[in-house]
Write a protein that holds these residues in place. Sequence first.
Motif, PDB file in Angstrom:
ATOM      1  N   CYS A 118       0.701  -1.197   0.032  1.00 55.00           N
ATOM      2  CA  CYS A 118      -0.075   0.095   0.035  1.00 55.00           C
ATOM      3  C   CYS A 118       0.887   1.327   0.123  1.00 55.00           C
ATOM      4  O   CYS A 118       2.020   1.168   0.128  1.00 55.00           O
ATOM      5  CB  CYS A 118      -0.836  -0.091   1.153  1.00 55.00           C
ATOM      6  SG  CYS A 118      -0.029   0.117   2.748  1.00 55.00           S
ATOM      7  N   ARG A 175       0.625   5.477   1.206  1.00 53.50           N
ATOM      8  CA  ARG A 175      -0.409   6.516   1.746  1.00 53.50           C
ATOM      9  C   ARG A 175       0.221   7.884   1.695  1.00 53.50           C
ATOM     10  O   ARG A 175       1.614   7.892   1.673  1.00 53.50           O
ATOM     11  CB  ARG A 175      -0.690   6.123   3.167  1.00 53.50           C
ATOM     12  CG  ARG A 175      -1.166   4.886   3.532  1.00 53.50           C
ATOM     13  CD  ARG A 175      -1.460   4.541   4.807  1.00 53.50           C
ATOM     14  NE  ARG A 175      -2.700   5.168   5.567  1.00 53.50           N
ATOM     15  CZ  ARG A 175      -3.225   4.832   6.636  1.00 53.50           C
ATOM     16  NH1 ARG A 175      -2.693   3.937   7.385  1.00 53.50           N
ATOM     17  NH2 ARG A 175      -4.120   5.597   7.154  1.00 53.50           N
ATOM     18  N   TYR A 214      -5.255   6.636   1.315  1.00 59.43           N
ATOM     19  CA  TYR A 214      -4.591   5.730   0.556  1.00 59.43           C
ATOM     20  C   TYR A 214      -4.629   6.098  -1.153  1.00 59.43           C
ATOM     21  O   TYR A 214      -5.542   6.610  -1.373  1.00 59.43           O
ATOM     22  CB  TYR A 214      -5.232   4.633   0.630  1.00 59.43           C
ATOM     23  CG  TYR A 214      -4.781   3.612   1.776  1.00 59.43           C
ATOM     24  CD1 TYR A 214      -3.658   2.780   2.044  1.00 59.43           C
ATOM     25  CD2 TYR A 214      -5.783   3.567   2.906  1.00 59.43           C
ATOM     26  CE1 TYR A 214      -3.215   2.161   3.027  1.00 59.43           C
ATOM     27  CE2 TYR A 214      -5.614   2.982   4.013  1.00 59.43           C
ATOM     28  CZ  TYR A 214      -4.557   2.076   4.158  1.00 59.43           C
ATOM     29  OH  TYR A 214      -4.212   1.583   5.254  1.00 59.43           O
ATOM     30  N   ARG A 260      -5.093   4.627  -4.589  1.00 59.20           N
ATOM     31  CA  ARG A 260      -5.626   3.433  -5.044  1.00 59.20           C
ATOM     32  C   ARG A 260      -4.460   2.976  -6.250  1.00 59.20           C
ATOM     33  O   ARG A 260      -4.463   3.174  -7.149  1.00 59.20           O
ATOM     34  CB  ARG A 260      -6.840   3.901  -5.696  1.00 59.20           C
ATOM     35  CG  ARG A 260      -8.065   4.124  -4.773  1.00 59.20           C
ATOM     36  CD  ARG A 260      -9.303   4.681  -5.438  1.00 59.20           C
ATOM     37  NE  ARG A 260      -9.859   3.714  -6.308  1.00 59.20           N
ATOM     38  CZ  ARG A 260     -10.594   2.540  -5.811  1.00 59.20           C
ATOM     39  NH1 ARG A 260     -10.924   2.618  -4.629  1.00 59.20           N
ATOM     40  NH2 ARG A 260     -11.091   1.655  -6.797  1.00 59.20           N
ATOM     41  N   CYS A 279      -9.600 -10.132  -0.755  1.00 57.79           N
ATOM     42  CA  CYS A 279      -8.265  -9.751  -0.113  1.00 57.79           C
ATOM     43  C   CYS A 279      -7.660 -11.353  -0.287  1.00 57.79           C
ATOM     44  O   CYS A 279      -8.145 -12.368  -0.585  1.00 57.79           O
ATOM     45  CB  CYS A 279      -8.386  -9.409   1.353  1.00 57.79           C
ATOM     46  SG  CYS A 279      -8.968 -10.590   2.426  1.00 57.79           S
ATOM     47  N   GLN A 335      -8.007   0.960  -1.405  1.00 61.63           N
ATOM     48  CA  GLN A 335      -6.579   0.859  -1.589  1.00 61.63           C
ATOM     49  C   GLN A 335      -6.332   0.254  -3.321  1.00 61.63           C
ATOM     50  O   GLN A 335      -5.084   0.344  -3.455  1.00 61.63           O
ATOM     51  CB  GLN A 335      -5.897  -0.328  -0.708  1.00 61.63           C
ATOM     52  CG  GLN A 335      -5.873   0.123   0.697  1.00 61.63           C
ATOM     53  CD  GLN A 335      -4.962  -0.798   1.395  1.00 61.63           C
ATOM     54  OE1 GLN A 335      -4.041  -1.136   1.070  1.00 61.63           O
ATOM     55  NE2 GLN A 335      -5.677  -1.151   2.760  1.00 61.63           N
ATOM     56  N   CYS A 336      -7.359  -0.006  -3.895  1.00 61.51           N
ATOM     57  CA  CYS A 336      -7.007  -0.774  -4.919  1.00 61.51           C
ATOM     58  C   CYS A 336      -7.979  -0.009  -6.315  1.00 61.51           C
ATOM     59  O   CYS A 336      -9.011   0.552  -5.910  1.00 61.51           O
ATOM     60  CB  CYS A 336      -7.572  -2.191  -5.104  1.00 61.51           C
ATOM     61  SG  CYS A 336      -6.855  -3.126  -3.662  1.00 61.51           S
TER      62      CYS A 336
END
Length: 368
Positions: free
Chosen positions: A132, A134, A183, A185, A280, A297-298
Amino acid sequence: MPGLPLSHEEEEKGEEEEEEDDDLEDTPLEPEDALRFVQSVGYVEPSKRAWLMRATLGIPPEPREWPNGCLLPESSRDRRHVGGLQWHHTYEMDKLSETCLPPMRYTECCDQASVGQERCFHKACPMLQVFCARIQTFLLADNTNPIEVYGCIAVRDSEDYSRNYLFNRSRDNPLTINSASDYLRLLSPKRGMSMQFDCLVEVAIRTKALSGDTDDKTLVDGCFDLIEGRAALDVLSRSTVEGEHGAIVFDLIIFRRGVEATISMNFLEVPGDGFDIKMCGFTAIWKNLYAFIDDEQCECDSFVSSVGKFARCFVVAVQFDDTLFIDFMEGNMPIAFEAAIHGSEEKLYHFRNGAAVSVEVSWSTTHY
């Protein structure tokens, strides 16, 4: 205000909780552990689920803080592709194209077929996995004012030194960031990211001009390299890369013996009006948590409208001796796939709404 001193009993309790966390991180998961967890949790929002997985199963472990990423000289976007320094030539920075190498290049071992022997010359090798990223910036100090960011994050490795994108948005298609959802993406990389030799992370993230401003602001602009002989291996790490008006915080790991997993889905049954999915992944031994399909996040459309192949595949690095669980986050048993050098495995999953999907995981090395 400084915290009050702890009593002897509170200190002992805190030590016991830390020991319990350490035990969670050191104890491999059994399929029964995963089943008990997903059945007890059922469907919850990804952020809450991640917190519950950390508290219950130790997934993911707490990342270790790396020293801040050090940006290379002449690595700003106006210099990185035209400069004459050694690292510009090493990483072939004049190439702006996306990598054309696909995943699953070594899913089958051609050596065995060509020489008629059982010996395989492929092996697990160092691989990079970014979980990830941020945003940190003082521009988010006012909770009522989100910001819009655009730009790219790409990894260049020795397989072809072309861009393998993790983030790529134009100014006309920015991502909205606020203090509650900071986050980026991320995209699934096009293929696994090799650390057989060094690799470079190229970052250029800007924010569109805020109300009252006339110019866009640069959050982070530069490149940093990961040196295979100097990086900490097999440790979930957190690295901060600072820029002019902010920073990007990466959670990443470099597996010493990594293999590439490519996850694809073929929907066999879908409700008439379609449905949204969440997905996930997590591993049994190293307890890594992969966000494949969520709202935070995606970079992936989660709506399934009809039967057939899902539009996206997901490519991740997994430690060779581990087991990857694919979890659709609705309370059913996740599907388990044991990591391998070569081969593919396909398993069926039934959703609670009657939908059915065939999940295939293909294993490959990234370097030959």
